[in-house]
Design a protein around this motif. Structure first.
Motif, short mmCIF file in Angstrom:
data_model
loop_
_atom_site.label_atom_id
_atom_site.label_comp_id
_atom_site.label_asym_id
_atom_site.label_seq_id
_atom_site.Cartn_x
_atom_site.Cartn_y
_atom_site.Cartn_z
N ARG A 8 0.83 -1.20 0.00
CA ARG A 8 0.00 0.00 0.00
C ARG A 8 0.86 1.26 0.00
O ARG A 8 0.53 2.25 -0.64
N ALA A 12 0.82 4.03 -2.86
CA ALA A 12 0.54 5.42 -2.48
C ALA A 12 1.55 6.40 -3.05
O ALA A 12 1.27 7.59 -3.15
N TYR A 18 -4.85 6.76 -10.09
CA TYR A 18 -5.44 6.51 -8.78
C TYR A 18 -4.48 6.82 -7.63
O TYR A 18 -4.69 6.37 -6.51
N ALA A 20 -3.91 9.52 -5.85
CA ALA A 20 -4.50 10.23 -4.70
C ALA A 20 -5.36 9.29 -3.87
O ALA A 20 -5.32 9.33 -2.63
N GLN A 21 -6.12 8.42 -4.52
CA GLN A 21 -6.96 7.47 -3.79
C GLN A 21 -6.10 6.45 -3.05
O GLN A 21 -6.41 6.08 -1.92
N ARG A 23 -3.08 6.95 -1.93
CA ARG A 23 -2.45 7.66 -0.80
C ARG A 23 -3.44 7.81 0.35
O ARG A 23 -3.10 7.61 1.51
N ALA A 24 -4.68 8.15 0.04
CA ALA A 24 -5.71 8.30 1.08
C ALA A 24 -5.97 6.97 1.78
O ALA A 24 -6.10 6.93 3.01
N ALA A 25 -6.03 5.88 1.03
CA ALA A 25 -6.26 4.56 1.63
C ALA A 25 -5.08 4.16 2.52
O ALA A 25 -5.27 3.64 3.62
N TYR A 26 -3.88 4.41 2.05
CA TYR A 26 -2.68 4.10 2.84
C TYR A 26 -2.66 4.91 4.13
O TYR A 26 -2.42 4.37 5.21
N ASP A 27 -2.92 6.20 4.03
CA ASP A 27 -2.92 7.05 5.23
C ASP A 27 -3.97 6.59 6.24
O ASP A 27 -3.71 6.53 7.44
N ALA A 28 -5.17 6.25 5.75
CA ALA A 28 -6.24 5.79 6.64
C ALA A 28 -5.86 4.47 7.30
O ALA A 28 -6.08 4.29 8.52
#
Length: 79
Positions: A8, A12, A18, A20-21, A23-28
């Motif tokens: 991930r 990211a 994709y 940005a998506q 990166r957001a999933a990894y951060d979450a």
């Protein structure tokens, strides 16, 4: 768990439609894993092998320092 987080993290930081998506999933994922482990450690004084997917409560084997030590690596982003 470590290979999954590593994958991930790689996704990211890889350019693409994709990014940005990813990166957001990894951060979450990173934040949720760290919060769950820390909250249960503060509550019980133990690290667990598994955490309930709904409540986040630690369950089964304790003390457990296997994949749970991934939290330290996640904080430092060392994969």
């Amino acid at each position: 768990a470590r290979p999954a987080v590593r994958a991930r993290a790689r996704a990211a930081t890889t350019p693409g439609p994709y990014a940005a998506q990813a990166r957001a999933a990894y951060d979450a994922l990173r934040v949720n894993v760290v919060r769950t482990v820390l909250r249960e450690f503060e509550r019980t004084g133990f690290l667990f092998e598994q955490y309930d997917e709904t409540s986040g409560k630690g369950q089964r084997t304790r003390p457990f320092n296997g994949w749970t030590t991934l939290v330290l690596l996640a904080l430092a982003e060392i994969y």
